[in-house]
Design a protein around this motif. Structure first.
Motif, PDB file in Angstrom:
ATOM      1  N   GLY A   1     -20.983  -5.824 -20.564  1.00  0.00           N
ATOM      2  CA  GLY A   1     -21.699  -7.098 -20.484  1.00  0.00           C
ATOM      3  C   GLY A   1     -22.107  -7.645 -21.830  1.00  0.00           C
ATOM      4  N   GLU A   2     -23.363  -8.061 -21.913  1.00  0.00           N
ATOM      5  CA  GLU A   2     -23.874  -8.687 -23.132  1.00  0.00           C
ATOM      6  C   GLU A   2     -24.011  -7.708 -24.303  1.00  0.00           C
ATOM      7  OE1 GLU A   2     -27.660  -7.503 -20.870  1.00  0.00           O
ATOM      8  OE2 GLU A   2     -25.675  -8.173 -20.347  1.00  0.00           O
ATOM      9  N   TYR A   3     -23.827  -6.409 -24.053  1.00  0.00           N
ATOM     10  CA  TYR A   3     -23.920  -5.403 -25.112  1.00  0.00           C
ATOM     11  C   TYR A   3     -22.560  -5.094 -25.751  1.00  0.00           C
ATOM     12  CZ  TYR A   3     -28.494  -4.796 -23.085  1.00  0.00           C
ATOM     13  OH  TYR A   3     -29.759  -5.023 -22.607  1.00  0.00           O
ATOM     14  N   LEU A   4     -21.531  -5.753 -25.292  1.00  0.00           N
ATOM     15  CA  LEU A   4     -20.186  -5.542 -25.804  1.00  0.00           C
ATOM     16  C   LEU A   4     -20.031  -6.206 -27.176  1.00  0.00           C
ATOM     17  CD1 LEU A   4     -17.463  -4.339 -24.784  1.00  0.00           C
ATOM     18  CD2 LEU A   4     -16.870  -6.643 -24.087  1.00  0.00           C
ATOM     19  N   VAL A   5     -19.560  -5.430 -28.165  1.00  0.00           N
ATOM     20  CA  VAL A   5     -19.359  -5.954 -29.514  1.00  0.00           C
ATOM     21  C   VAL A   5     -17.884  -6.234 -29.757  1.00  0.00           C
ATOM     22  CG1 VAL A   5     -19.506  -5.419 -31.992  1.00  0.00           C
ATOM     23  CG2 VAL A   5     -21.330  -4.717 -30.454  1.00  0.00           C
ATOM     24  N   ASP A   6     -17.040  -5.245 -29.464  1.00  0.00           N
ATOM     25  CA  ASP A   6     -15.629  -5.359 -29.789  1.00  0.00           C
ATOM     26  C   ASP A   6     -14.837  -4.420 -28.891  1.00  0.00           C
ATOM     27  OD1 ASP A   6     -13.342  -6.212 -31.122  1.00  0.00           O
ATOM     28  OD2 ASP A   6     -13.854  -5.280 -33.034  1.00  0.00           O
ATOM     29  N   THR A   7     -13.557  -4.726 -28.712  1.00  0.00           N
ATOM     30  CA  THR A   7     -12.665  -3.854 -27.961  1.00  0.00           C
ATOM     31  C   THR A   7     -11.357  -3.703 -28.729  1.00  0.00           C
ATOM     32  OG1 THR A   7     -11.654  -5.638 -26.691  1.00  0.00           O
ATOM     33  CG2 THR A   7     -13.602  -4.577 -25.730  1.00  0.00           C
ATOM     34  N   LEU A   8     -10.620  -2.682 -28.360  1.00  0.00           N
ATOM     35  CA  LEU A   8      -9.338  -2.405 -28.989  1.00  0.00           C
ATOM     36  C   LEU A   8      -8.437  -1.793 -27.945  1.00  0.00           C
ATOM     37  CD1 LEU A   8      -7.471  -1.634 -31.502  1.00  0.00           C
ATOM     38  CD2 LEU A   8      -8.709   0.512 -31.486  1.00  0.00           C
ATOM     39  N   MET A   9      -7.181  -2.233 -27.900  1.00  0.00           N
ATOM     40  CA  MET A   9      -6.185  -1.655 -27.005  1.00  0.00           C
ATOM     41  C   MET A   9      -4.871  -1.600 -27.766  1.00  0.00           C
ATOM     42  SD  MET A   9      -5.168  -0.677 -23.957  1.00  0.00           S
ATOM     43  CE  MET A   9      -3.588  -0.487 -23.180  1.00  0.00           C
ATOM     44  N   ILE A  10      -4.347  -0.384 -27.954  1.00  0.00           N
ATOM     45  CA  ILE A  10      -3.046  -0.212 -28.609  1.00  0.00           C
ATOM     46  C   ILE A  10      -2.159   0.541 -27.631  1.00  0.00           C
ATOM     47  CG2 ILE A  10      -1.763   0.673 -30.586  1.00  0.00           C
ATOM     48  CD1 ILE A  10      -4.373   0.632 -32.192  1.00  0.00           C
ATOM     49  N   PRO A  11      -1.125  -0.112 -27.097  1.00  0.00           N
ATOM     50  CA  PRO A  11      -0.308   0.498 -26.045  1.00  0.00           C
ATOM     51  C   PRO A  11       0.677   1.575 -26.500  1.00  0.00           C
ATOM     52  CG  PRO A  11       0.416  -1.739 -26.464  1.00  0.00           C
ATOM     53  CD  PRO A  11      -0.785  -1.504 -27.309  1.00  0.00           C
ATOM     54  N   ASN A  12       1.134   1.556 -27.703  1.00  0.00           N
ATOM     55  CA  ASN A  12       2.152   2.515 -28.132  1.00  0.00           C
ATOM     56  C   ASN A  12       1.778   3.041 -29.504  1.00  0.00           C
ATOM     57  OD1 ASN A  12       4.481   4.032 -28.191  1.00  0.00           O
ATOM     58  ND2 ASN A  12       5.742   2.357 -28.947  1.00  0.00           N
ATOM     59  N   ILE A  13       0.841   3.983 -29.535  1.00  0.00           N
ATOM     60  CA  ILE A  13       0.290   4.441 -30.809  1.00  0.00           C
ATOM     61  C   ILE A  13       1.238   5.376 -31.552  1.00  0.00           C
ATOM     62  CG2 ILE A  13      -2.089   4.171 -30.075  1.00  0.00           C
ATOM     63  CD1 ILE A  13      -2.152   7.274 -29.707  1.00  0.00           C
ATOM     64  N   HIS A  14       1.068   5.410 -32.862  1.00  0.00           N
ATOM     65  CA  HIS A  14       1.799   6.361 -33.695  1.00  0.00           C
ATOM     66  C   HIS A  14       1.206   7.747 -33.459  1.00  0.00           C
ATOM     67  CE1 HIS A  14       3.320   8.417 -37.235  1.00  0.00           C
ATOM     68  NE2 HIS A  14       4.248   7.451 -37.309  1.00  0.00           N
ATOM     69  N   SER A  15       2.037   8.765 -33.520  1.00  0.00           N
ATOM     70  CA  SER A  15       1.600  10.133 -33.216  1.00  0.00           C
ATOM     71  C   SER A  15       0.528  10.665 -34.176  1.00  0.00           C
ATOM     72  CB  SER A  15       2.806  11.079 -33.216  1.00  0.00           C
ATOM     73  OG  SER A  15       3.415  11.095 -34.493  1.00  0.00           O
ATOM     74  N   GLN A  16       0.387  10.085 -35.358  1.00  0.00           N
ATOM     75  CA  GLN A  16      -0.631  10.546 -36.307  1.00  0.00           C
ATOM     76  C   GLN A  16      -2.016   9.954 -36.055  1.00  0.00           C
ATOM     77  OE1 GLN A  16       0.228  10.625 -40.556  1.00  0.00           O
ATOM     78  NE2 GLN A  16       2.371  10.157 -40.094  1.00  0.00           N
ATOM     79  N   LEU A  17      -2.108   8.932 -35.213  1.00  0.00           N
ATOM     80  CA  LEU A  17      -3.355   8.184 -35.089  1.00  0.00           C
ATOM     81  C   LEU A  17      -4.514   9.031 -34.548  1.00  0.00           C
ATOM     82  CD1 LEU A  17      -4.445   5.346 -35.662  1.00  0.00           C
ATOM     83  CD2 LEU A  17      -4.033   4.813 -33.266  1.00  0.00           C
TER      84      LEU A  17
END
Length: 179
Positions: A65-81
């Motif tokens: 809700g109102e406490y949300l700052v940021d989001t991230l979605m990476i569907p196919n990540i590199h194996s080192q991440l």
């Protein structure tokens, strides 16, 4: 675990903890990190298949809700991440060092993925908000050309960049502090 990650960042620690529970109950995801970060924020980082991460992320956004700052979605990540975030990457051939500093945790994670996909480098670590004022920092190594390529690719594709540096021939004493 699948090959996708998602992250939700909150301004409320209590809401972050509560939402973390909702997110892991909503789909078959692995809880990679659920913790406070500076300055008084909370992050939830999950991994799994793209579909499960998307479901979990939608629940996180709903309950944040109102406490949300940021989001991230990476569907196919590199194996080192993930190993770089968890500080478990092994560096076998240290070379030049590249550093990317961001105002945002999500930007740093994205930059790590972009850099690893852009050139033959090794991610040393991705610092996410702890004791660094909520910033994100990517530290990587490889031959000078690869490090320059990786840093430039991340600079072009990622937001909220504060500073970068490339050290072509770092001191062995510096490596001791980075590895």
């Amino acid at each position: 675990m699948g090959n996708a990650i998602g992250m939700v960042e909150f301004t409320s620690i209590a809401r972050g903890i509560e939402t973390s529970d909702y997110m892991i109950k909503a789909a078959n995801v692995e809880l990679l990190k659920s913790s406070t970060v500076c300055p008084g924020k909370y992050i939830v980082l999950i991994g799994g298949t793209t579909g499960d991460v998307k479901v979990s992320m939608s629940v996180g956004e709903k309950y944040g809700g109102e406490y949300l700052v940021d989001t991230l979605m990476i569907p196919n990540i590199h194996s080192q991440l993930i190993p770089a975030i968890c500080l478990t990457n092994q560096v076998e051939n240290p070379g030049a060092v590249g550093v990317l500093e961001f105002y945002s945790i999500a930007s740093a994670i994205t930059a790590g993925d972009v850099a690893a996909k852009a050139a033959n480098i090794t991610l040393i670590e991705i610092k996410i908000g702890y004791s660094i004022g909520g910033k994100g920092v990517v530290v990587l190594t490889g031959d000078v050309g690869a490090v320059l390529t990786a840093v430039e690719a991340a600079k072009k594709q990622c937001e909220l960049l504060l500073q970068t540096t490339v050290i072509p021939k770092p001191s062995p004493k510096l490596y001791e502090t980075l590895l």
